[in-house]
Structure formats: structure tokens, C-alpha cells
Motif scaffolding. Sequence first.
Motif, PDB file in Angstrom:
ATOM      1  N   UNK A  15      54.095  28.776  59.844  1.00  0.00           N
ATOM      2  CA  UNK A  15      54.264  27.337  60.264  1.00  0.00           C
ATOM      3  C   UNK A  15      52.906  26.594  60.020  1.00  0.00           C
ATOM      4  N   UNK A  16      52.902  25.613  59.467  1.00  0.00           N
ATOM      5  CA  UNK A  16      51.807  24.680  58.972  1.00  0.00           C
ATOM      6  C   UNK A  16      50.839  25.564  58.482  1.00  0.00           C
ATOM      7  N   UNK A  39      60.291  29.921  58.181  1.00  0.00           N
ATOM      8  CA  UNK A  39      59.498  28.778  58.685  1.00  0.00           C
ATOM      9  C   UNK A  39      60.004  28.258  60.051  1.00  0.00           C
ATOM     10  N   UNK A  40      58.973  28.407  61.011  1.00  0.00           N
ATOM     11  CA  UNK A  40      59.239  28.285  62.186  1.00  0.00           C
ATOM     12  C   UNK A  40      58.866  26.892  62.752  1.00  0.00           C
ATOM     13  N   UNK A  41      58.947  25.798  61.851  1.00  0.00           N
ATOM     14  CA  UNK A  41      58.861  24.394  62.310  1.00  0.00           C
ATOM     15  C   UNK A  41      57.491  23.601  61.570  1.00  0.00           C
ATOM     16  N   UNK A  42      57.422  24.001  60.461  1.00  0.00           N
ATOM     17  CA  UNK A  42      56.228  23.240  59.578  1.00  0.00           C
ATOM     18  C   UNK A  42      56.442  21.570  59.504  1.00  0.00           C
ATOM     19  N   UNK A  43      55.217  21.013  59.869  1.00  0.00           N
ATOM     20  CA  UNK A  43      55.403  19.702  59.484  1.00  0.00           C
ATOM     21  C   UNK A  43      54.396  19.191  58.300  1.00  0.00           C
ATOM     22  N   UNK A  44      53.811  20.040  57.713  1.00  0.00           N
ATOM     23  CA  UNK A  44      52.908  20.098  56.702  1.00  0.00           C
ATOM     24  C   UNK A  44      53.789  20.355  55.408  1.00  0.00           C
ATOM     25  N   UNK A  85      53.868  40.240  55.312  1.00  0.00           N
ATOM     26  CA  UNK A  85      52.386  39.989  55.074  1.00  0.00           C
ATOM     27  C   UNK A  85      52.478  38.668  55.790  1.00  0.00           C
ATOM     28  N   UNK A  86      51.344  38.177  56.216  1.00  0.00           N
ATOM     29  CA  UNK A  86      51.097  36.902  56.856  1.00  0.00           C
ATOM     30  C   UNK A  86      50.516  35.935  55.833  1.00  0.00           C
ATOM     31  N   UNK A  87      50.800  34.694  56.284  1.00  0.00           N
ATOM     32  CA  UNK A  87      50.517  33.520  55.159  1.00  0.00           C
ATOM     33  C   UNK A  87      48.690  33.471  55.038  1.00  0.00           C
ATOM     34  N   UNK A  88      48.145  33.980  56.073  1.00  0.00           N
ATOM     35  CA  UNK A  88      46.726  33.565  55.781  1.00  0.00           C
ATOM     36  C   UNK A  88      45.871  35.037  55.184  1.00  0.00           C
ATOM     37  N   UNK A  89      46.928  36.069  54.325  1.00  0.00           N
ATOM     38  CA  UNK A  89      46.601  37.234  53.848  1.00  0.00           C
ATOM     39  C   UNK A  89      46.906  37.102  52.371  1.00  0.00           C
ATOM     40  N   UNK A  90      46.291  37.923  51.799  1.00  0.00           N
ATOM     41  CA  UNK A  90      46.801  37.869  50.153  1.00  0.00           C
ATOM     42  C   UNK A  90      46.450  39.300  49.644  1.00  0.00           C
ATOM     43  N   UNK A  91      47.086  39.678  48.727  1.00  0.00           N
ATOM     44  CA  UNK A  91      46.618  41.169  47.932  1.00  0.00           C
ATOM     45  C   UNK A  91      45.476  40.815  47.091  1.00  0.00           C
ATOM     46  N   UNK A  92      44.571  41.586  47.397  1.00  0.00           N
ATOM     47  CA  UNK A  92      43.313  41.815  46.849  1.00  0.00           C
ATOM     48  C   UNK A  92      43.134  42.776  45.680  1.00  0.00           C
ATOM     49  N   UNK A  93      44.031  43.853  45.834  1.00  0.00           N
ATOM     50  CA  UNK A  93      43.790  44.786  44.777  1.00  0.00           C
ATOM     51  C   UNK A  93      44.955  45.920  45.266  1.00  0.00           C
TER      52      UNK A  93
END
Length: 343
Positions: A15-16, A39-44, A85-93
Motif C-alpha cells: 500500500x503506497x 494492493x490494499x488501497x494505494x493512492x500513489x 517478500x515485502x515492498x521495502x525489501x529486495x534480494x541482495x544476494x
Amino acid sequence: MTATPPRIVATLIMRNEARCIRRCLDSVRPYVDAIVVLDTGSTDDSVAIAQACGAQVHHLDWPDDFAAARNHVLALADADWNLVIDADEWIASGGEALRSWCDGPPRLGALCIRSSFDLPQPSTAPAPATRSWIARLLPRGVRYAGRIHEQPQSDLLVERIDLLIDHDGYEDAQAAAKRDRNTPMLLAELSNDPENPYLLYQLGKEAESARDYPQAAIWYEQAAARTPNGAPWTHALLIRRLHCLSQSGGAEEAMVIAQDEIAIWPDSPDFFFVLGNLAMDRALADPAHALTEWLPLAATAWERCLAIGERPDLEGSVEGRGSHLARHNLDVLRQQLALLGGG
């Protein structure tokens, strides 16, 4: 006849998250067969960005329940394996290890989540990052329980996979909004299960993130009194409890706890790093014994950190406490001692 390879899908709720969703999806796309976003209600612009990254985007009004949202997107994915996975995460290796790992039997895959966070005041020390091992690679049929800090419910074995996920959601710019959401949800859960040590531990983490160290120490004390032997968060709970006691004027109490625990954690750089910090606090409170007792103890503790080295396998370990953070503290201490000696 060649067996059909298992279908691996990355699943996430958002969300956003326009700030970071592209980074997340770009990092997972090479290693999975599909990406399914709820998506649970993004406004962006989150939805448009996710779709441009090739994700299937579905919509659900926020159910005020993380497990319900996770389970909804897992059902939509219909995958043999789900990388959660969460949106504020990313695969580093380590993403290249994912497919071969999923060729094995059903089990839960625990990934290393490395979370960066800001120091509470300006410092010459490098910014630290905590490391936690969390079951995020789930075979078909495994579902979550828990309205917040949800956990997969399964009797399958948990096996670690060499996959590193970076996370910046604990940095100050992102954390405040989550605290406003998480603490009320945790308190509501606790009202239904007041003896739950994991909820108490998570409440401590929320208070610590807000730098309310006295309240965090209270939550951690209650969690410690109820945590069973062998609980996965035992190491992290102890280190956080000692730190928060130190930050809230309880260094003497923390030192007593540390003396009781030192035989249990002889190979934890995090334990000895915090012990060194406690010794420095005691040196300030008891200057008569600073040079003869407390400062030598701090130096010995940080030297022990370097002798042990990094231990990313320990739950809640902080990157650098077995290397550059301990070395930094030792260098500062030795400079101070040299000045005192020169005076």
C-alpha cells in the motif's frame, strides 16, 4: 520423461509503496516464474509501477489482519513455492540458489533479512544493520496465522537458505508510520493472549524503534520472563534488553543480567559488544573504578568481539559487532586512554 520444474512465485502485499516497489520487484524477477502483488488501497503510483514491472496486481480492502492478507495473496499465486517478500525489501544476494533449493522436498526456507536502521544521534561509527532469520520460502498449502507479525503455521522442518534480503523499513523515514499502525495492533492481540512472549517481544521492538528505551526494557523484561528455552528470538531478546536497560539508566541491572548470561553466549559478538557498552556506562557512573575495572572490561569485551568475528547465523545479530563496529569502539577507547595517560 522429465519432471516439470516447480513453479516459484514471489508474493507480496503493498500500500503506497511507490518509493521502493520497483527496487523490490526488479530484484526478484530473475529468480521466479511470476510475481503476484496484493494492493490494499494505494493512492500513489504503486499499482502502475508494479504492473510495469510485470507483476499481476490484485486488490483487497485492508482487512486489518496481516495473516488474512498474506493468505489471500498466497491463494491467488497458486504456486508450488512462494517467496514471501515485502515492498521495502529486495534480494541482495543468493537469488541464484532459489531454484535448486525448491527442487528439494517440502520444508520452510528461512532467509536472512538484513535490516538497516539509523543511529539515534550523530556518530562517527558506521550505520548498523540487524540480521534475522525468517521463514519466507513456503511450499504449497502453508498459510499464516496472527493479525500482526504473522507466522507460517506448519510442522515442516525449517531449513536456512543462503539468500540475503535487504530491508530499509526500520530507518527513521519509514518507521514512524509503521509504529503508529503496529503498536495498537499488537496491544489488541496481547489483550487476547496476555502471556504471549513473542507479542511482548515485538512490543519491545516497537518501543525501542521509537527510542522509548524505558518502556522497551519493561516489555523485554516481561517477554524474558515468559520466553521458553530455545525460542528463536532468545538471543535477540537478551541483546535488545541489555541495550535498552543501558539506554534508560539501568546499566547496573543490565550488568547483573549479563553476568548470569555470559556462560550461555561465549561466542556471541553481540553479547560482548553490548557488555563493552555497559562497562563504559559503569565507568561514567563509577569513575573511582573506571581505570582499574570498567575501562579494561570494555576493552576486553570488544577484543572478544574481534576474536569471535561475525556471526550472521545468530538471530538478531548486528552486522559489524564482530568486526568494524568493535574495532571502532576499541580505537576510540584507546585514544581516550592515551589522552588520560598523557595528562
